[in-house]
Design an enzyme around this catalytic site. Sequence first.
Site, PDB file in Angstrom:
ATOM      1  NE  ARG A  23       7.197   9.558 -73.813  1.00  0.00           N
ATOM      2  CZ  ARG A  23       7.951  10.511 -73.297  1.00  0.00           C
ATOM      3  NH1 ARG A  23       7.386  11.555 -72.698  1.00  0.00           N
ATOM      4  NH2 ARG A  23       9.262  10.447 -73.405  1.00  0.00           N
ATOM      5  CG  ASP A  82      -5.519   3.510 -66.212  1.00  0.00           C
ATOM      6  OD1 ASP A  82      -6.434   3.559 -67.053  1.00  0.00           O
ATOM      7  OD2 ASP A  82      -4.361   3.917 -66.439  1.00  0.00           O
ATOM      8  CG  PHE A 137       0.094   9.826 -63.908  1.00  0.00           C
ATOM      9  CD1 PHE A 137      -0.294  11.024 -63.356  1.00  0.00           C
ATOM     10  CD2 PHE A 137      -0.887   8.911 -64.260  1.00  0.00           C
ATOM     11  CE1 PHE A 137      -1.623  11.316 -63.138  1.00  0.00           C
ATOM     12  CE2 PHE A 137      -2.220   9.192 -64.050  1.00  0.00           C
ATOM     13  CZ  PHE A 137      -2.593  10.401 -63.495  1.00  0.00           C
TER      14      PHE A 137
END
Length: 334
Positions: free
Chosen positions: A48, A176, A51
């Site tokens: 999770r 990221d 987004f």
Amino acid sequence: MTDGVEDSEEIAALEKALVDETMDPVDIPFSLLKSITGNFSEAQEIGRGGFGVVYKGVLPSGRTVAVKQLFERYEILDKTFDSEIDCLAGLKHKNTVRFLGYSSETQYLRRLCDGKLQWVAKRQRLLCFEYLPKGCLAGYLSDASCGLHWSTRYQIIKGICEGIHYLHQHRIIHRDLKPQNVLLDDNMIPKIADFGLSRHLSESQSRDITENKFGTMGYMAPEFFNKGEITFKTDVYSLGAIIMDILMGQKECSDVKEVVESWTDKFGTSKSHTSLEEVKLCAEIGIKCRNYDPRNRPATWSIIHGILDEAEISNWSVTSDVATSTEGQVQSLK
């Protein structure tokens, strides 16, 4: 055609995409992804993020896939979906997660609004990937005294470097990079994942600016955190933090001698001169990558060139695809 025949054809297409690495991503019906994830069951949730949620999908053959369902936030849903599709389409490298397909549908459901039943549009945006059974790198980080053997850590470092270099050759900035977004296959080969924040630069671009400073503290480059500036060196900073994580179990170390001494103690009487040289080289690269000034961080092609050149004294070999990609990067810089 009956629904059953259609379903079987759609399942066959996804099965084929899973086993045939040359295939392009396929359009997958929402109903199929809903079925193989047990209606997006919590029992099949495997991850999770900011987004979306990732579920394990089980095909009738028993083969598994990963299904990412994006959150329905109107300000980010389509933008995130389009960004991931744009960056993932065409990517085929052993150190990037394989993108199998996508689903983009809008359902109209009856909902009680202001005391009245009304038709409400619910957008479904999903992405399907290969399933990596070993999970993410974050679960394997430790200091030198325990955890993964050096040879495995070195393989992971090199694989991540090669994956990032490949992305940069295709003018993709991941934005990221962190251990949670590096997945591992059965052989502990790393694969870069989660392209929701990625940027695909045009040939004329070398940088971008954003006001949305999404990311993870400790892995965000200072120029991105302070000014929203995005360049290829943004990823290099994150790479440096990941390398130090792999070496020491934490990213804050900035002393090559400390890293080498830690691994000298680990190797003990069986210490290998070659392995210590590899440790030293990786520590130097990790620290250089985390330089505050992006101009002083190395480019990915020079990182790979340095690691693979040093590794000639060990049992590692330079694969033809890495050699070709490095040559292409050098040519592009001329």
